[in-house]
Design an enzyme around this catalytic site. Sequence first.
Site, short mmCIF file in Angstrom:
data_model
loop_
_atom_site.label_atom_id
_atom_site.label_comp_id
_atom_site.label_asym_id
_atom_site.label_seq_id
_atom_site.Cartn_x
_atom_site.Cartn_y
_atom_site.Cartn_z
CD GLU A 29 -1.50 -2.31 2.03
OE1 GLU A 29 -2.36 -3.00 2.59
OE2 GLU A 29 -0.27 -2.61 2.06
CB CYS A 55 -1.17 -0.10 4.99
SG CYS A 55 0.49 -0.73 4.62
#
Length: 166
Positions: A51, A82
């Site tokens: 991510e 993330c």
Amino acid sequence: MDFAQRTIDIARRNVAEGGRPFATVIVKDGRILAESPNRVAQTDDPTAHAEILAIRDACTRLGTEHLTGATVYVLAHPCPMCLGALYYCSPDEVVFLTTRDAYEPHYVDDRRYFELDTFYGEFAKPWQERRMPMRHEEHDAAVGVYRLWQERNGGERRVAGAPTAA
């Protein structure tokens, strides 16, 4: 294009190449803007989650720190780091393709301060009660840095152009 399948394919290829089982695909206007597997094992960088890497690439391409108008596909529910990055860049939607409960029989990451089963509860505690030792060392000059930022931005406290809550 099937963006969910693309995310799965990137993660599968990463595992075949010795990496970890995570991937992210960021889509805007029906096209892939950025994509990445998790690169922690390959780089020894604990922040090289799929991510984070895809967000960095997408934002650089767009020339902004905001992902409004984008959909982010991730293989599994995002970890706290993330998730924080996703909240910060404000995509329109995050689509996760599996849960920790579903993959836990096959993969676990239980580090000294970072067991996913307990991390959200740990994070919710006051900083003085967290397992990872932390201390506050107050310096008045630290607030001065924020005053300087505000002065340089015409007295405005908010980041210009940042998507805000309704």
